[in-house]
Design a protein around this motif. Structure first.
Motif, short mmCIF file in Angstrom:
data_model
loop_
_atom_site.label_atom_id
_atom_site.label_comp_id
_atom_site.label_asym_id
_atom_site.label_seq_id
_atom_site.Cartn_x
_atom_site.Cartn_y
_atom_site.Cartn_z
N UNK A 1 0.84 -1.21 0.00
CA UNK A 1 0.00 0.00 0.00
C UNK A 1 0.87 1.26 0.00
N UNK A 2 1.96 1.22 0.75
CA UNK A 2 2.89 2.35 0.81
C UNK A 2 3.49 2.64 -0.57
N UNK B 1 0.97 7.39 -6.26
CA UNK B 1 -0.17 8.32 -6.37
C UNK B 1 0.16 9.71 -5.84
N UNK B 2 1.12 9.82 -4.94
CA UNK B 2 1.44 11.12 -4.36
C UNK B 2 2.22 12.02 -5.31
N UNK B 3 2.71 11.44 -6.41
CA UNK B 3 3.49 12.20 -7.41
C UNK B 3 4.64 12.95 -6.75
N UNK C 1 -0.37 11.68 2.53
CA UNK C 1 -0.77 11.26 3.88
C UNK C 1 -0.97 9.75 3.91
N UNK C 2 -1.63 9.21 2.89
CA UNK C 2 -1.84 7.77 2.78
C UNK C 2 -0.50 7.03 2.77
N UNK C 3 0.46 7.54 1.97
CA UNK C 3 1.77 6.91 1.89
C UNK C 3 2.47 6.95 3.25
N UNK C 4 2.41 8.07 3.92
CA UNK C 4 3.07 8.20 5.22
C UNK C 4 2.46 7.26 6.26
N UNK C 5 1.14 7.20 6.30
CA UNK C 5 0.46 6.35 7.29
C UNK C 5 0.74 4.88 7.03
N UNK C 6 0.64 4.46 5.77
CA UNK C 6 0.88 3.04 5.47
C UNK C 6 2.35 2.69 5.64
N UNK D 1 -2.08 -1.66 -13.40
CA UNK D 1 -1.42 -0.53 -14.05
C UNK D 1 -0.85 -0.88 -15.42
N UNK D 2 -1.09 -2.09 -15.87
CA UNK D 2 -0.64 -2.47 -17.20
C UNK D 2 0.87 -2.64 -17.32
#
Length: 108
Positions: free
Chosen positions: A15-16, A22-24, A33-38, A78-79
């Motif tokens: 997930x991270x 996704x955070x570019x 935030x999602x990346x940091x939390x995971x 993501x192909x």
């Protein structure tokens, strides 16, 4: 129980990785935030599993789950390339993870 905790840590590692994508480059707030939390959750669970698992085994399993899982999900959603060589290498990673799990209680 430590193996379950380590498995969840590996899933959070996947997930991270996608959160970072996704955070570019951490330029978008909520994906960052999602990346940091995971990412922090993954590391915390890894460290929790290290209370009873050998560090070399746990780290190898954690990174193996993260690497193989991220590659497989990238291929599906993501192909990304699903060449025979790539799939074979992922299978080797997973067989290594399984081998470490099965040999964890074996004393040489």
């Amino acid at each position: 129980m430590s193996w379950i905790v380590l498995s969840v840590a590996g899933l959070l590692e996947i997930a991270f990785a996608f959160g970072m994508k996704w955070s570019a480059g951490f330029s978008r707030l909520w994906p960052s935030v999602y990346a940091a939390v995971t990412g922090l959750g993954s590391i915390w669970l890894l460290s929790t599993s290290l209370r009873s698992l050998p560090v070399g085994t746990a780290y190898a399993v954690w990174t193996g789950i993260g690497a193989a899982g991220t590659a497989v999900i990238g291929m599906i959603f993501l192909g990304e390339s699903a060449s025979v060589a790539r799939v074979a290498c992922i299978a080797l990673i997973l067989s290594g993870v399984l081998g470490l799990r099965l040999s964890a209680g074996v004393v040489a």
